[in-house]
Design a protein around this motif. Structure first.
Motif, mmCIF file in Angstrom:
data_model
loop_
_atom_site.group_PDB
_atom_site.id
_atom_site.type_symbol
_atom_site.label_atom_id
_atom_site.label_comp_id
_atom_site.label_asym_id
_atom_site.label_seq_id
_atom_site.Cartn_x
_atom_site.Cartn_y
_atom_site.Cartn_z
ATOM 1 N N TYR A 1 98.044 77.225 35.691
ATOM 2 C CA TYR A 1 98.114 78.241 36.736
ATOM 3 C C TYR A 1 98.704 79.539 36.191
ATOM 4 C CZ TYR A 1 99.419 80.524 41.122
ATOM 5 O OH TYR A 1 99.568 81.423 42.143
ATOM 6 N N GLN B 1 100.980 78.105 44.306
ATOM 7 C CA GLN B 1 102.230 78.115 43.553
ATOM 8 C C GLN B 1 103.337 77.394 44.313
ATOM 9 O OE1 GLN B 1 103.172 81.997 42.080
ATOM 10 N NE2 GLN B 1 104.928 81.312 40.894
ATOM 11 N N ILE C 1 104.366 84.878 45.945
ATOM 12 C CA ILE C 1 103.686 83.663 45.497
ATOM 13 C C ILE C 1 102.621 83.306 46.536
ATOM 14 C CG2 ILE C 1 105.725 82.803 44.280
ATOM 15 C CD1 ILE C 1 106.073 80.734 46.516
ATOM 16 N N GLN D 1 101.172 73.614 36.113
ATOM 17 C CA GLN D 1 101.861 74.905 36.194
ATOM 18 C C GLN D 1 101.456 75.833 35.056
ATOM 19 O OE1 GLN D 1 105.958 73.389 36.469
ATOM 20 N NE2 GLN D 1 106.103 74.338 38.477
#
Length: 562
Positions: free
Chosen positions: A307, A281, A277, A304
């Motif tokens: 992303y 994140q 990650i 989220q």
């Protein structure tokens, strides 16, 4: 399973490879003399390198055919690393010209975490010597592997005991009971062209973010490079060292300080077989843990999903034959397309819900304006002490911890200054350098609250040696949000942790006031200055900052988002 360069092979040659695939050797031998001889015979006839992957039980798991100079090991996703450490497979293959282990062989040993890499040196008479290497928990002469003395096939014994002992050496570096506590165990990585000091500052902040996410930090790696590797971010040799460190420490996660694109995440994951990650994140995960309000949860979910959308990698080509041509496009929608469509549908629903939330906020602000009360908004770098200051000012009990982003949801309280002046004081989410764009967009409705402020109170952690950089980050973000025109009072917090002469210099440079958020006795200069700015701004707006004290006692909550 037979893989690799099998084009042009005759039926008899393919059958010979199939016979090798059915072989089994003693678990105590690296390779049996019969299998070594058979590999050499087939390799000599094909004029190509030939190899096998053997499990610890001695079963041939794969037969590989290469070219004259090299061999390609297939993807090993179906083979789980034994005990979370070594792969549980050893590679035995031929070298046609009798050469030793190559650099590629040693890199494969390292990146694939094989039990052992063995080369069968051969001549026209068959197998002659075995040259083997294995990984070690600690570097030996700056190398992460050890090359064993040459051996004759069939004379090597006790392989099973040797590997068990090697696994024990890796295990000694970190007790199993500690790593099985259900928390992620990470290695933090930064690859940057910045100076050593700047790189270390950013890495220290990443470590604090990891602590806020309840991640165990096992090691940190900082590599300064003028040119970033577009595929793996860092050099292949350095990535190999990181893999060995992860192997030794039982790490299951790599966290990069730089933002990674989807291709880089896939490449690093394929090489290391660890979860990967980036900083963005990690921050999103912290926000997802800490958001308590309905609005906060909606905002985080939207961030989220945005992303995640370009990072979807699930592929399903089973229906690819049905998708081509007129009349075949409908039934052939791939799993990836379905996932994207579902995410886009969910994003549309979230956008509608957030618009409703924004309208509700506007209604609350309208009611507040009708009550004719000025607004002070606390802003600042994360963990500067905004929530603690609000708690002490208003006798509240908002969550306040010594962690980055301990408080996410905006909170408002009523505060009475001396001389019967009442204001609304609000606490907002803290800022941080390189704040993810997805979060900035998702928190638009929350940050709209700042536009209603009459005065911004910029809380600064005086005890942080990098407070100057933090001030600059906050001011840049306020400028980006078009809030830089509002009156702003700089407040240095945590002065109880700093020498008085240092505080005096800070106040002189920034034209600020100082206090300790835990000690109300230090609030005098802050309250006087804040009151002065509020009255000045309120008079320009033609408002009345006087409140009805009996009707609204001091420090009573106006609204609270928890």
């Amino acid at each position: 399973m037979i893989t690799g360069n099998t084009s042009g092979l005759k039926t008899a040659q393919l059958k010979a490879l199939e016979r090798i695939a059915g072989r089994r050797v003693s678990p105590d031998l690296i390779v049996s003399p019969e299998l070594a001889k058979e590999l050499c015979a087939v390799a000599f006839e094909l004029a190509r390198q030939v190899g096998v992957l053997l499990s610890r039980s001695g079963q041939v798991e794969a037969v590989m055919v290469g070219d004259h100079k090299s061999i390609m090991i297939p993807a090993l996703r179906q083979f789980k690393a034994s005990g979370g450490r070594l792969k549980g497979l050893r590679c035995v293959h031929t070298h046609l010209a009798g050469e030793d282990l190559s650099e590629d062989d040693l890199m494969d040993l390292l990146f694939l975490r094989l039990d052992m890499m063995t080369v069968v040196k051969m001549d026209q008479g068959g197998a002659t010597w075995l040259s083997s290497a294995h990984l070690v928990p600690q570097p030996v002469q700056e190398k992460n592997w050890v090359v064993l003395p040459p051996e004759i096939p069939g004379r090597q014994g006790h392989f099973r005991e040797f590997i068990a002992g090697l696994e024990d050496e890796f295990a000694k570096a970190r007790p199993v009971r500690e790593v099985d506590a259900g928390r992620d165990r990470a290695i933090l990585i930064s690859v940057t062209p910045l100076s050593k000091v700047k790189a270390q500052e950013s890495m220290d902040e990443l470590a604090e973010l990891a602590r806020s996410a309840e991640v165990i930090v096992l090691d940190t790696v900082v590599q300064r490079r003028d040119k970033i590797n577009p595929r793996l971010i860092l050099g292949k040799g350095k990535l190999g060292e990181i893999m060995l460190t992860a192997l030794r420490l039982n790490a299951n996660l790599l966290i990069f300080d730089q933002e990674l694109n989807p291709s880089q995440v896939r490449s690093i994951t394929d090489h290391t077989e660890l979860r990967v990650i980036d900083r963005t994140q990690l921050i999103l995960d912290i926000f997802a843990r800490r958001a308590l309000s309905r609005e906060g949860k909606l905002q985080i979910e939207m961030a989220q999903l945005k992303y995640m959308l370009p990072r979807l990698t699930t592929r399903d080509d089973a229906l690819s034959r049905l998708t081509g041509g007129i009349g075949g496009r409908g039934p052939g929608e791939t799993r990836l397309e379905v996932d994207r469509r579902r995410i886009n549908d969910r994003l549309s629903k979230l956008a509608k819900k957030l618009k409703e939330v924004s309208r509700e906020r506007e209604q609350r602000r309208s009611r507040r304006r009708k009550k004719d009360l000025p607004v002070l908004s606390l802003v600042g770098y994360t963990n500067a002490g905004k929530s603690t200051l609000l708690n002490t000012l208003t006798n509240s009990a908002i969550v306040a911890e010594d962690k980055l982003f301990a408080t996410l949801d905006p909170t408002s309280r009523r505060l009475r200054f001396p001389e019967d002046v009442e204001v609304i004081i609000t606490d907002t989410v803290g800022f941080i350098r390189h704040l993810p764009e997805e979060l900035l967009k998702a928190f638009k409705a929350t940050l709209e609250e700042l536009h209603e402020a009459d005065v911004l109170v910029h809380v600064i952690d005086a005890s942080n040696p990098r407070y100057g950089d933090h001030v600059q980050v906050v001011e840049d973000l306020l400028r980006e949000l078009e809030l830089d025109t509002l009156p702003c009072l700089k407040v240095f917090n945590k002065i109880d942790l700093v020498e008085p002469e240092v505080v005096a210099e800070q106040l002189r440079l920034y034209d600020a006031v100082a206090l300790s958020a835990r000690d109300a006795a230090t609030f005098g200069p802050f309250l006087d200055k804040a009151r002065s700015l509020v009255l000045k701004k309120w008079q320009r707006r033609g408002g009345h900052a006087q409140s009805e004290i009996q009707e609204h006692p001091p420090c009573t909550p106006v609204s609270s988002t928890t």
